[in-house]
Design an enzyme around this catalytic site. Sequence first.
Site, PDB file in Angstrom:
ATOM      1  N   ASP A 170       0.818  -1.225   0.000  1.00  0.00           N
ATOM      2  CA  ASP A 170       0.000   0.000   0.000  1.00  0.00           C
ATOM      3  C   ASP A 170       0.850   1.273   0.000  1.00  0.00           C
ATOM      4  OD1 ASP A 170      -2.419  -1.562   0.275  1.00  0.00           O
ATOM      5  OD2 ASP A 170      -1.896  -1.793   2.390  1.00  0.00           O
TER       6      ASP A 170
ATOM      7  N   LYS B 223       2.934   2.068  -5.183  1.00  0.00           N
ATOM      8  CA  LYS B 223       3.737   1.519  -6.295  1.00  0.00           C
ATOM      9  C   LYS B 223       3.178   1.940  -7.648  1.00  0.00           C
ATOM     10  CE  LYS B 223       3.255  -2.635  -4.526  1.00  0.00           C
ATOM     11  NZ  LYS B 223       2.928  -2.345  -3.123  1.00  0.00           N
TER      12      LYS B 223
ATOM     13  N   GLY C 174      -4.593  -3.304  -5.068  1.00  0.00           N
ATOM     14  CA  GLY C 174      -5.065  -2.137  -5.800  1.00  0.00           C
ATOM     15  C   GLY C 174      -3.984  -1.086  -5.922  1.00  0.00           C
ATOM     16  N   HIS C 175      -3.622  -0.740  -7.161  1.00  0.00           N
ATOM     17  CA  HIS C 175      -2.616   0.299  -7.401  1.00  0.00           C
ATOM     18  C   HIS C 175      -3.321   1.544  -7.931  1.00  0.00           C
ATOM     19  CE1 HIS C 175       0.844  -2.852  -7.800  1.00  0.00           C
ATOM     20  NE2 HIS C 175       0.224  -2.881  -6.639  1.00  0.00           N
TER      21      HIS C 175
ATOM     22  N   GLN D 200       1.722  -5.988  -3.056  1.00  0.00           N
ATOM     23  CA  GLN D 200       1.869  -6.106  -1.605  1.00  0.00           C
ATOM     24  C   GLN D 200       3.278  -5.643  -1.167  1.00  0.00           C
ATOM     25  OE1 GLN D 200       0.336  -9.240  -3.092  1.00  0.00           O
ATOM     26  NE2 GLN D 200      -1.554  -8.148  -2.856  1.00  0.00           N
TER      27      GLN D 200
END
Length: 422
Positions: free
Chosen positions: A16, A19, A43-44, A225
């Site tokens: 989180d 990235k 989720g990015h 992650q």
Amino acid sequence: MTKGKVDALLGIVFGDEGKGKVVDVFTPRYDVVARFAGGPNAGHTIIFEGKKFVLRSIPSGIFDEGKLNIIGNGCVIAPDLFAAEAHELEAAGYDLKSRLHISKRAHLILPTHRVLDRAYEAAKGKNKVGTTGKGIGPTYSEKASRTGLRVGDILDNFQEKYNALKARHMQILSDMHYTDFDITEEEKLWMEGVEYLRQFPLTDTEIEINRALEAGKNVLAEGAQGTMLDIDHGTYPFVSSSSTVCGGVCTGLGVAPNRIGEVFGIFKAYSTRVGAGPFPVELFDETGDLIREVGHEYGAVTGRNRRCGWLDLVALKYAIMLNGVTQLIMMKSDVLDGFDTIRVCTAYEKDGVQTTDMPYDTEGWKAVYEDLPGWKTDLTQMTSEQQFPLQLRDYISYIEKETATPITIVSVGPDRAQTIMR
């Protein structure tokens, strides 16, 4: 960046970290952007030109028309969720089919994998690990037990293979007395997703990547992650199901270790964690709540509250060691703008014993802190390192000295433009 190499961009604490934003910023430098692990539980978030996108399976280099994006063999894909994600991007004007290739060796997440995920989590009772319920764990489990379905299977006699695996899952659920579910509509959307998936180039991506490297092109490997959620080296069992460290780049994309170039380790100026598991720096007070609110620390996929705390140098140095990090990227520095004092965890303590090494089990360990002065300055409008207040420069220098690793990028806001190269 070196031609003919794979540079890795990795979350190096609990994930989180942002990235997606940095991959988006880096993409113009690279020929190929590739995801090597994880699935739709990651989720990015990317923000630019007033637009916001949350990517779950698709690499964050997808917005650059001239770049090849790859979902590697180490990933797991849910066809229905992939289709929904892709349709959103196509509706925004991005032509995915010309710039996204998918490994035939990546594994498929079935609707029944998601039911199994919920059933296994429910069976753990108070020992839940905090899974997202996306079916990630059961899919990777079947990969290891050699019973899973892969993307390439949709090209040959797929319905028979699907029915056999679904029947196996239904028997397991029946044996667990977990029968109160209905996947009829979900399965319909899933099958539509499979048909949509067939429209993409499904290839031997490991061969593609290696040929690109041999031609002198360069690849950016996008992690999912963070190191402390790695299946081998994280806070087991409160971890993800894949290899999130740099070694996972080699296995998840099919590249040799000597192809790895720069290793970018991305971390926040403070710490967060989602889900259950030990977290020695967690703050249960107003400070933790304030960091959460200012930093908008809620899961991009799940919306769950992230647990917040000060920067953890024990975890950070451990991750740098495991990954061979060559450059650090510090994110969300602006979240700490309002604090008079900023604390940094330099060691763990338990039963009167202190350690600066990551313990086998971090349960019960307490953080030992060192206090540093805050900068009390709005960083969000700054565009160069020369504008940084002295206290921020000292904070950066302190981390660099403690980790023996340079911080080459500092983020001062969520937008693509709020990224300062040092």
